[in-house]
Design a protein around this motif. Sequence first.
Motif, PDB file in Angstrom:
ATOM      1  N   SER A 137      -1.316   6.006   8.070  1.00 15.57           N
ATOM      2  CA  SER A 137      -1.204   5.952   9.529  1.00 15.57           C
ATOM      3  C   SER A 137      -0.327   4.783   9.967  1.00 15.57           C
ATOM      4  O   SER A 137       0.283   4.817  11.031  1.00 15.57           O
ATOM      5  N   HIS A 138      -0.281   3.723   9.143  1.00 16.50           N
ATOM      6  CA  HIS A 138       0.606   2.587   9.396  1.00 16.50           C
ATOM      7  C   HIS A 138       1.436   2.368   8.129  1.00 16.50           C
ATOM      8  O   HIS A 138       1.088   1.530   7.292  1.00 16.50           O
ATOM      9  N   PRO A 139       2.514   3.093   7.959  1.00 16.86           N
ATOM     10  CA  PRO A 139       3.252   3.044   6.698  1.00 16.86           C
ATOM     11  C   PRO A 139       4.010   1.741   6.466  1.00 16.86           C
ATOM     12  O   PRO A 139       4.177   1.327   5.320  1.00 16.86           O
ATOM     13  N   ALA A 140       4.478   1.100   7.529  1.00 21.84           N
ATOM     14  CA  ALA A 140       5.354  -0.056   7.364  1.00 21.84           C
ATOM     15  C   ALA A 140       4.626  -1.388   7.550  1.00 21.84           C
ATOM     16  O   ALA A 140       4.914  -2.352   6.835  1.00 21.84           O
ATOM     17  N   CYS A 141       3.731  -1.472   8.527  1.00 19.78           N
ATOM     18  CA  CYS A 141       3.053  -2.719   8.818  1.00 19.78           C
ATOM     19  C   CYS A 141       1.836  -2.436   9.694  1.00 19.78           C
ATOM     20  O   CYS A 141       1.714  -1.342  10.259  1.00 19.78           O
ATOM     21  N   HIS A 142       0.961  -3.401   9.798  1.00 22.02           N
ATOM     22  CA  HIS A 142      -0.136  -3.287  10.748  1.00 22.02           C
ATOM     23  C   HIS A 142      -0.521  -4.679  11.236  1.00 22.02           C
ATOM     24  O   HIS A 142      -0.151  -5.703  10.621  1.00 22.02           O
ATOM     25  N   ILE A 143      -1.209  -4.724  12.364  1.00 19.58           N
ATOM     26  CA  ILE A 143      -1.558  -5.980  13.008  1.00 19.58           C
ATOM     27  C   ILE A 143      -3.056  -6.189  12.930  1.00 19.58           C
ATOM     28  O   ILE A 143      -3.840  -5.294  13.241  1.00 19.58           O
ATOM     29  N   ASP A 144      -3.440  -7.379  12.489  1.00 15.35           N
ATOM     30  CA  ASP A 144      -4.843  -7.758  12.419  1.00 15.35           C
ATOM     31  C   ASP A 144      -5.008  -9.049  13.215  1.00 15.35           C
ATOM     32  O   ASP A 144      -4.758 -10.147  12.700  1.00 15.35           O
ATOM     33  N   GLY A 145      -5.391  -8.920  14.483  1.00 15.53           N
ATOM     34  CA  GLY A 145      -5.501 -10.093  15.342  1.00 15.53           C
ATOM     35  C   GLY A 145      -4.146 -10.719  15.570  1.00 15.53           C
ATOM     36  O   GLY A 145      -3.229 -10.094  16.114  1.00 15.53           O
ATOM     37  N   ASP A 146      -3.989 -11.968  15.142  1.00 20.71           N
ATOM     38  CA  ASP A 146      -2.718 -12.668  15.282  1.00 20.71           C
ATOM     39  C   ASP A 146      -1.897 -12.616  13.997  1.00 20.71           C
ATOM     40  O   ASP A 146      -0.930 -13.366  13.847  1.00 20.71           O
ATOM     41  N   ILE A 164       2.255   4.466  23.771  1.00 14.03           N
ATOM     42  CA  ILE A 164       2.519   5.679  22.999  1.00 14.03           C
ATOM     43  C   ILE A 164       1.245   6.013  22.233  1.00 14.03           C
ATOM     44  O   ILE A 164       0.475   5.125  21.859  1.00 14.03           O
ATOM     45  N   THR A 165       1.025   7.288  21.995  1.00 12.24           N
ATOM     46  CA  THR A 165      -0.198   7.724  21.317  1.00 12.24           C
ATOM     47  C   THR A 165      -0.077   7.498  19.807  1.00 12.24           C
ATOM     48  O   THR A 165       1.036   7.421  19.267  1.00 12.24           O
ATOM     49  N   PRO A 166      -1.202   7.402  19.086  1.00 11.54           N
ATOM     50  CA  PRO A 166      -1.145   7.246  17.628  1.00 11.54           C
ATOM     51  C   PRO A 166      -0.372   8.365  16.944  1.00 11.54           C
ATOM     52  O   PRO A 166       0.358   8.108  15.982  1.00 11.54           O
ATOM     53  N   SER A 167      -0.520   9.602  17.409  1.00 14.55           N
ATOM     54  CA  SER A 167       0.192  10.714  16.773  1.00 14.55           C
ATOM     55  C   SER A 167       1.701  10.595  16.973  1.00 14.55           C
ATOM     56  O   SER A 167       2.482  10.888  16.063  1.00 14.55           O
ATOM     57  N   VAL A 168       2.118  10.164  18.174  1.00 14.99           N
ATOM     58  CA  VAL A 168       3.553   9.962  18.431  1.00 14.99           C
ATOM     59  C   VAL A 168       4.077   8.822  17.553  1.00 14.99           C
ATOM     60  O   VAL A 168       5.166   8.907  16.973  1.00 14.99           O
ATOM     61  N   TYR A 169       3.283   7.759  17.435  1.00 17.28           N
ATOM     62  CA  TYR A 169       3.687   6.629  16.589  1.00 17.28           C
ATOM     63  C   TYR A 169       3.883   7.077  15.132  1.00 17.28           C
ATOM     64  O   TYR A 169       4.891   6.740  14.490  1.00 17.28           O
ATOM     65  N   ALA A 205       7.388   7.034  13.035  1.00 17.44           N
ATOM     66  CA  ALA A 205       7.514   6.277  11.786  1.00 17.44           C
ATOM     67  C   ALA A 205       8.059   7.173  10.671  1.00 17.44           C
ATOM     68  O   ALA A 205       8.924   6.755   9.889  1.00 17.44           O
ATOM     69  N   LYS A 206       7.580   8.416  10.604  1.00 18.23           N
ATOM     70  CA  LYS A 206       8.090   9.358   9.603  1.00 18.23           C
ATOM     71  C   LYS A 206       9.557   9.672   9.843  1.00 18.23           C
ATOM     72  O   LYS A 206      10.362   9.745   8.914  1.00 18.23           O
ATOM     73  N   ASP A 207       9.915   9.881  11.119  1.00 21.53           N
ATOM     74  CA  ASP A 207      11.296  10.213  11.448  1.00 21.53           C
ATOM     75  C   ASP A 207      12.242   9.062  11.111  1.00 21.53           C
ATOM     76  O   ASP A 207      13.359   9.281  10.617  1.00 21.53           O
ATOM     77  N   ILE A 208      11.817   7.832  11.380  1.00 25.14           N
ATOM     78  CA  ILE A 208      12.655   6.667  11.074  1.00 25.14           C
ATOM     79  C   ILE A 208      12.933   6.588   9.575  1.00 25.14           C
ATOM     80  O   ILE A 208      14.071   6.377   9.145  1.00 25.14           O
ATOM     81  N   LEU A 209      11.896   6.776   8.765  1.00 27.25           N
ATOM     82  CA  LEU A 209      12.070   6.717   7.314  1.00 27.25           C
ATOM     83  C   LEU A 209      13.005   7.812   6.824  1.00 27.25           C
ATOM     84  O   LEU A 209      13.852   7.586   5.957  1.00 27.25           O
ATOM     85  N   LYS A 210      12.876   8.994   7.405  1.00 27.11           N
ATOM     86  CA  LYS A 210      13.717  10.114   6.982  1.00 27.11           C
ATOM     87  C   LYS A 210      15.169   9.906   7.397  1.00 27.11           C
ATOM     88  O   LYS A 210      16.100  10.126   6.617  1.00 27.11           O
ATOM     89  N   ILE A 211      15.385   9.462   8.641  1.00 26.50           N
ATOM     90  CA  ILE A 211      16.748   9.314   9.166  1.00 26.50           C
ATOM     91  C   ILE A 211      17.502   8.191   8.455  1.00 26.50           C
ATOM     92  O   ILE A 211      18.682   8.320   8.133  1.00 26.50           O
ATOM     93  N   TYR A 212      16.801   7.078   8.187  1.00 25.73           N
ATOM     94  CA  TYR A 212      17.464   5.895   7.653  1.00 25.73           C
ATOM     95  C   TYR A 212      17.186   5.673   6.171  1.00 25.73           C
ATOM     96  O   TYR A 212      17.338   4.561   5.671  1.00 25.73           O
ATOM     97  N   GLU A 213      16.814   6.720   5.481  1.00 29.36           N
ATOM     98  CA  GLU A 213      16.446   6.587   4.070  1.00 29.36           C
ATOM     99  C   GLU A 213      17.556   5.932   3.252  1.00 29.36           C
ATOM    100  O   GLU A 213      17.315   5.145   2.353  1.00 29.36           O
ATOM    101  N   TRP A 256       0.846  -1.184   0.000  1.00 29.35           N
ATOM    102  CA  TRP A 256       0.000   0.000   0.000  1.00 29.35           C
ATOM    103  C   TRP A 256       0.882   1.234   0.000  1.00 29.35           C
ATOM    104  O   TRP A 256       2.101   1.149   0.219  1.00 29.35           O
ATOM    105  N   ASP A 257       0.277   2.376  -0.282  1.00 28.58           N
ATOM    106  CA  ASP A 257       1.015   3.637  -0.337  1.00 28.58           C
ATOM    107  C   ASP A 257       1.431   4.035   1.075  1.00 28.58           C
ATOM    108  O   ASP A 257       0.592   4.367   1.910  1.00 28.58           O
TER     109      ASP A 257
END
Length: 536
Positions: free
Chosen positions: A472-481, A517-522, A526-534, A466-467
Amino acid sequence: MNKDPNIWPKVITVDKNIVKTLSESTYENFPNALKELITNGYDAQATQVNLSVNLKKKEITVVDNGHGMNSADYEFYLRIAGKKREKQESNQKQRKTIGKFGVGFLSIFPFFKTYQIESTKRGSDQVMHATIPCHAYFSDSNSQIHVGDIKIAGGNRTDKTQIQEHYTRITLTGFTRITEEFFFPDTTLKYKTYSIKNPRHYDTLEKLEWVLSEDLPLRYEDDRYNELFFDYSKNLPFSVYINEKELLRKVYANDILDKHRGEFDQIGKIKYQYIICTDRKPVHPVEARLIKIRNLNVGVGEREKFGNETVGGHSRLQQLTGELHILEGLNELIKVSRDGFSYSPDYERLKDEFARKLRKLSKQLEEEKDAEERQDTSKIKFVKKLNPVKKAKPTKQENIQQSTQVQKDVVTPPVEEAPIEARKETLSPIAPNLGFDKEEEEDEQQPPDKIFEISGHKFVVKSDSWDYDGASHPACHIDGDTLIINADYPLFHGRKHTDVFIKLHVYLLIKKNDGLITPSVYEQMAKDILKIYEGY
């Protein structure tokens, strides 16, 4: 016989349906159509072209100081896609002609309602002028009207003050719907973060400037390139200005990794020059990555990766940018759309050669990074690694979901790694072919789902895409197990660090889901990680 004095006995000599087909299908977008008008000035021996873009008035003017046209020249100009497009004037400056299909001015028709042209030649006091109603060629109500029935207003006027002048001025007025969409894009659409198409990073004039500077025969902003490449304009320099700002061909990296030897290299009948550079970090914008092909110093299509993929074993391709200038051997094979060349054995050999060069340089950059990291003994290595995420190939039964290898939370002190050649299996993409190989039977059982464990949580791993930009979940997301990993996420395309980045994102996601951690902090992390380790 009563004649309207404003109607000129000139017509575009081609069927109206062909006008529509050529105009809509030959040129993919507005900047490329505008480029064709500018290269007409180049072929007319102009040394300068000035563009004026007025978005409020929805008007663009293109003025060149080429040799100009009279009525006879203009009639030739209107003869679309004729067999011979050689200029009637001798090319004393030896600038090689770019246009040869005679559809350049026609390409702009779908983008404006009216096309006005004015031109004169040195030594003449006659100024040729005409107004073409572009919209009339696309009116559904006139679908049965022959193109010759559409009247063009114009003629010649005497102006003795212009006798020493030579120019062509084209005024385009009234944006059509597709032009409106170019200049005023829908900002709610998703774009790659560093794409030239992303209105959050580049406004529409910057986008227009970028495309024109990519393709037009301009000087480079880096003089090393100007000295390196054969310049078809040495005897007649060519400059383009847009709203009084000079356009220069951009350079996106400084370290030259490879270039042609001597005056040029040659494969069969094709003579060419090239350069490949890097700054050892991803090239921005993303459209500037890889190799730009130029024929007679004019861009051909988008940048080429020559069949190589920018993920898995060739992840460092995103750090490469370069130029391939065709000097001889392909001009007769260029497509009408100027986005590529027709087949030839020499061209296939050329593409294979540059595919090999890109793979070699990508591997070189990867090995440099490996050597650099081996010097840092403080790094912790995981015992068992997740391999780079790659989308599964679909089978005839269904699209088989992707999985990752078992991941444990066990770490060990760093150990010396074997050479890359010895680690090919370790570095191969995760489940590189979950579909069946050609030799396998169709009823063979697919491999079982893999399990991923972290911080007391156990997940079945699936792969989707996905784009990631703005998600809100750029790298991965969890659906149950089930842990669903984004195969398009850039940090999951490397050969060495995929395990680290997957584990990091899953860990953050668990903490968000646990309310630590709050959704906004998450999202910000996630944005900062992508930018720092691009660059990884």
